[in-house]
Write a protein that holds these residues in place. Structure first.
Motif, PDB file in Angstrom:
ATOM      1  N   ALA A 182      -0.132  -3.163  -4.275  1.00  0.00           N
ATOM      2  CA  ALA A 182       0.252  -3.201  -2.859  1.00  0.00           C
ATOM      3  C   ALA A 182       1.770  -3.213  -2.743  1.00  0.00           C
ATOM      4  O   ALA A 182       2.458  -3.900  -3.494  1.00  0.00           O
ATOM      5  CB  ALA A 182      -0.340  -4.425  -2.184  1.00  0.00           C
ATOM      6  N   VAL A 183       2.278  -2.436  -1.826  1.00  0.00           N
ATOM      7  CA  VAL A 183       3.717  -2.376  -1.586  1.00  0.00           C
ATOM      8  C   VAL A 183       4.058  -3.420  -0.533  1.00  0.00           C
ATOM      9  O   VAL A 183       3.460  -3.437   0.542  1.00  0.00           O
ATOM     10  CB  VAL A 183       4.139  -0.955  -1.101  1.00  0.00           C
ATOM     11  CG1 VAL A 183       5.614  -0.924  -0.816  1.00  0.00           C
ATOM     12  CG2 VAL A 183       3.741   0.083  -2.120  1.00  0.00           C
ATOM     13  N   THR A 184       5.008  -4.277  -0.868  1.00  0.00           N
ATOM     14  CA  THR A 184       5.424  -5.289   0.094  1.00  0.00           C
ATOM     15  C   THR A 184       6.692  -4.832   0.808  1.00  0.00           C
ATOM     16  O   THR A 184       7.596  -4.318   0.168  1.00  0.00           O
ATOM     17  CB  THR A 184       5.668  -6.642  -0.605  1.00  0.00           C
ATOM     18  OG1 THR A 184       6.602  -6.452  -1.660  1.00  0.00           O
ATOM     19  CG2 THR A 184       4.397  -7.218  -1.161  1.00  0.00           C
ATOM     20  N   PRO A 185       6.730  -4.995   2.123  1.00  0.00           N
ATOM     21  CA  PRO A 185       7.902  -4.533   2.885  1.00  0.00           C
ATOM     22  C   PRO A 185       9.140  -5.337   2.613  1.00  0.00           C
ATOM     23  O   PRO A 185       9.150  -6.398   2.171  1.00  0.00           O
ATOM     24  CB  PRO A 185       7.468  -4.675   4.335  1.00  0.00           C
ATOM     25  CG  PRO A 185       6.250  -5.500   4.350  1.00  0.00           C
ATOM     26  CD  PRO A 185       5.726  -5.573   2.958  1.00  0.00           C
ATOM     27  N   LYS A 225      -7.819  -6.404  -0.103  1.00  0.00           N
ATOM     28  CA  LYS A 225      -6.790  -6.796  -1.070  1.00  0.00           C
ATOM     29  C   LYS A 225      -7.321  -7.877  -1.999  1.00  0.00           C
ATOM     30  O   LYS A 225      -8.235  -8.625  -1.641  1.00  0.00           O
ATOM     31  CB  LYS A 225      -5.560  -7.342  -0.356  1.00  0.00           C
ATOM     32  CG  LYS A 225      -4.814  -6.348   0.475  1.00  0.00           C
ATOM     33  CD  LYS A 225      -3.615  -7.004   1.140  1.00  0.00           C
ATOM     34  CE  LYS A 225      -2.896  -6.028   2.054  1.00  0.00           C
ATOM     35  NZ  LYS A 225      -1.758  -6.675   2.731  1.00  0.00           N
ATOM     36  N   LYS A 233       0.093 -10.514  -8.768  1.00  0.00           N
ATOM     37  CA  LYS A 233       0.388  -9.306  -7.998  1.00  0.00           C
ATOM     38  C   LYS A 233      -0.760  -9.042  -7.034  1.00  0.00           C
ATOM     39  O   LYS A 233      -1.913  -9.360  -7.317  1.00  0.00           O
ATOM     40  CB  LYS A 233       0.572  -8.106  -8.926  1.00  0.00           C
ATOM     41  CG  LYS A 233       1.777  -8.230  -9.840  1.00  0.00           C
ATOM     42  CD  LYS A 233       1.892  -7.036 -10.754  1.00  0.00           C
ATOM     43  CE  LYS A 233       3.060  -7.175 -11.717  1.00  0.00           C
ATOM     44  NZ  LYS A 233       3.113  -6.058 -12.675  1.00  0.00           N
ATOM     45  N   THR A 234      -0.422  -8.423  -5.903  1.00  0.00           N
ATOM     46  CA  THR A 234      -1.435  -8.079  -4.904  1.00  0.00           C
ATOM     47  C   THR A 234      -1.780  -6.604  -5.036  1.00  0.00           C
ATOM     48  O   THR A 234      -0.899  -5.756  -5.164  1.00  0.00           O
ATOM     49  CB  THR A 234      -0.912  -8.374  -3.482  1.00  0.00           C
ATOM     50  OG1 THR A 234      -0.595  -9.768  -3.395  1.00  0.00           O
ATOM     51  CG2 THR A 234      -1.949  -8.031  -2.426  1.00  0.00           C
ATOM     52  N   TYR A 235      -3.093  -6.313  -4.997  1.00  0.00           N
ATOM     53  CA  TYR A 235      -3.601  -4.953  -5.156  1.00  0.00           C
ATOM     54  C   TYR A 235      -4.501  -4.589  -3.980  1.00  0.00           C
ATOM     55  O   TYR A 235      -5.162  -5.443  -3.400  1.00  0.00           O
ATOM     56  CB  TYR A 235      -4.421  -4.829  -6.446  1.00  0.00           C
ATOM     57  CG  TYR A 235      -3.603  -5.005  -7.695  1.00  0.00           C
ATOM     58  CD1 TYR A 235      -3.031  -3.915  -8.342  1.00  0.00           C
ATOM     59  CD2 TYR A 235      -3.394  -6.263  -8.231  1.00  0.00           C
ATOM     60  CE1 TYR A 235      -2.283  -4.076  -9.495  1.00  0.00           C
ATOM     61  CE2 TYR A 235      -2.638  -6.432  -9.384  1.00  0.00           C
ATOM     62  CZ  TYR A 235      -2.088  -5.335 -10.010  1.00  0.00           C
ATOM     63  OH  TYR A 235      -1.341  -5.496 -11.153  1.00  0.00           O
ATOM     64  N   LEU A 248      -5.520 -10.837  -4.842  1.00  0.00           N
ATOM     65  CA  LEU A 248      -4.379 -11.428  -5.538  1.00  0.00           C
ATOM     66  C   LEU A 248      -4.881 -11.707  -6.944  1.00  0.00           C
ATOM     67  O   LEU A 248      -5.726 -12.583  -7.156  1.00  0.00           O
ATOM     68  CB  LEU A 248      -3.900 -12.703  -4.851  1.00  0.00           C
ATOM     69  CG  LEU A 248      -2.750 -13.431  -5.541  1.00  0.00           C
ATOM     70  CD1 LEU A 248      -1.505 -12.538  -5.647  1.00  0.00           C
ATOM     71  CD2 LEU A 248      -2.419 -14.717  -4.820  1.00  0.00           C
ATOM     72  N   GLN A 285      -9.211 -10.874  -0.411  1.00  0.00           N
ATOM     73  CA  GLN A 285      -8.733 -10.878   0.961  1.00  0.00           C
ATOM     74  C   GLN A 285      -9.307  -9.664   1.697  1.00  0.00           C
ATOM     75  O   GLN A 285      -8.688  -8.597   1.728  1.00  0.00           O
ATOM     76  CB  GLN A 285      -7.204 -10.841   0.983  1.00  0.00           C
ATOM     77  CG  GLN A 285      -6.566 -11.980   0.223  1.00  0.00           C
ATOM     78  CD  GLN A 285      -5.083 -11.782  -0.011  1.00  0.00           C
ATOM     79  OE1 GLN A 285      -4.607 -10.675  -0.213  1.00  0.00           O
ATOM     80  NE2 GLN A 285      -4.348 -12.870   0.001  1.00  0.00           N
TER      81      GLN A 285
END
Length: 109
Positions: free
Chosen positions: A106-109, A73, A80-82, A75, A23
């Motif tokens: 990656a931190v997800t809100p 990014k 998990k997303t990095y 997946l 991404q």
């Protein structure tokens, strides 16, 4: 000029890799056959010194992700997303050489 290493990056990704959703910040998302690792690996820095990367890494053929940049990014196969934090050359002289990306979860809100 061809090299005995030409084609190895593609073979390595086909045998040891999996589909990873890339991404980019700019451009379209797409799946690429590549190698994702959570275990530490050793790479060589620009001065030829070994460097241990303890973060997750993503090895992908540069030609498949020509716009690859920090902040893009992926997946990973572990769902998990990095974020791409650093880019390292693989050191291969092959025409299809890979780039190694140091990743951060990656931190997800």
């Amino acid at each position: 000029m061809t090299s005995v290493f030409d084609g190895l990056a593609g073979i390595t990704a086909a045998v040891f890799g999996a589909k990873v959703l890339y991404q980019p910040k700019v451009g379209s998302s797409r799946e690429v056959q590549s190698v994702f690792r959570e275990q530490p690996i050793e790479v060589t820095d620009q001065d030829g010194h070994p460097v241990l990367i303890v973060a997750p890494t993503w090895r992908v053929r540069k030609a498949l992700v020509s716009e690859l940049a920090r902040g893009d990014k992926i997946l990973a196969p572990n769902a998990k997303t990095y974020l791409v934090k650093n880019l390292w050359p693989s050191g291969s002289p092959a025409a299809d050489a890979a780039v190694i990306c140091e990743l951060e979860l990656a931190v997800t809100p």
